[in-house]
Motif scaffolding. Structure first.
Motif, mmCIF file in Angstrom:
data_model
loop_
_atom_site.group_PDB
_atom_site.id
_atom_site.type_symbol
_atom_site.label_atom_id
_atom_site.label_comp_id
_atom_site.label_asym_id
_atom_site.label_seq_id
_atom_site.Cartn_x
_atom_site.Cartn_y
_atom_site.Cartn_z
ATOM 1 N N ALA A 45 1.373 -6.672 4.577
ATOM 2 C CA ALA A 45 2.353 -6.689 4.584
ATOM 3 C C ALA A 45 2.268 -6.327 2.514
ATOM 4 N N MET A 46 2.393 -8.023 1.840
ATOM 5 C CA MET A 46 3.026 -8.971 1.163
ATOM 6 C C MET A 46 1.848 -8.131 0.223
ATOM 7 N N ILE A 47 0.034 -7.918 0.480
ATOM 8 C CA ILE A 47 -1.034 -7.121 -0.376
ATOM 9 C C ILE A 47 -0.701 -5.955 -0.829
ATOM 10 N N THR A 48 0.078 -4.882 0.201
ATOM 11 C CA THR A 48 0.249 -3.518 0.317
ATOM 12 C C THR A 48 1.163 -3.467 -0.699
ATOM 13 N N ILE A 49 1.855 -4.004 -0.003
ATOM 14 C CA ILE A 49 3.375 -4.201 -1.788
ATOM 15 C C ILE A 49 2.665 -4.277 -2.681
#
Length: 218
Positions: A45-49
């Motif tokens: 999720a963090m890398i997607t954001i």
């Protein structure tokens, strides 16, 4: 598209401090006994954001005008963002899964292998849905208005979930049969459903993003 991918990779490289913090938090979660599934989901999720923020960097100092002086169409630009996002979430999820499994193997804690496999694909699905939601919003409203729009959308989702729950209770809808069917489904069927859901969400989001980009003026 290769040039756009290299550009976004260099933009991510400039955010290495954020990546180091995310990696440190993931290790901390593992040391604290968090489930590997949670760690994978968090990292993905963090890398997607972070990948969606590359749009903001492109828009800085009339960057979009410069990008489109090259033989790059708006459709190719949008496609590259989705390809880049999917590549990054896949790589990070796979790396997170490998690290989490290695860490779990070194500790006297056993995890269900099928649950971990399901967690990997669940993390990918959640990241794909997050990417499908955030990219059109980022392209439409930009970084300044995105926070407000995101808060409104999150509130709308929670409100819709609450309303749906109340309606299910009032109408006495029974989902036990559907739940039993899902539990009986094999791993292959579950993976197929996850991939199909991600493909549909990303496909719809891609079409929306193209429509947004065609209307933008730089």
């Amino acid at each position: 598209m290769k040039g756009l991918l290299i550009k976004d990779l260099k933009l991510l490289k400039s955010q290495r401090s954020f990546l180091v913090i995310v990696a440190a938090l993931c290790l901390l979660f593992l040391f604290r006994g968090y489930s590997p599934v949670y760690v994978m989901s968090y990292a993905s999720a963090m890398i997607t954001i972070l990948t969606t923020t590359t749009v903001s960097y492109d828009e800085m100092d009339n960057g979009m005008n410069f990008i489109f002086t090259f033989p790059v169409s708006r459709r190719h630009y949008v496609l590259e963002k989705y390809v880049f996002g999917m590549l990054m979430m896949t790589v990070v999820t796979a790396a997170g899964a490998a690290a989490a499994m290695a860490f779990a193997a070194a500790r006297p804690v056993t995890y269900d292998r099928s649950e971990c496999v399901a967690g990997v694909f669940g993390a990918l699905l959640a990241s794909a849905l997050l990417l499908a939601l955030m990219l059109p919003v980022q392209l439409k409203f930009g970084s300044e208005k995105m926070r407000i729009v995101t808060l409104i959308m999150v509130g709308a989702v929670f409100f819709a979930a609450y309303v749906a729950k109340q309606l299910i209770g009032l109408l006495s809808i029974d989902f036990s049969g559907l739940a039993a069917r899902v539990q009986k489904a094999g791993m292959a069927e579950a993976i197929f459903c996850v991939l199909a859901a991600a493909a549909v969400a990303l496909g719809i989001s891609y079409l929306v993003s193209i429509a947004v980009m065609r209307k933008k003026q730089f």
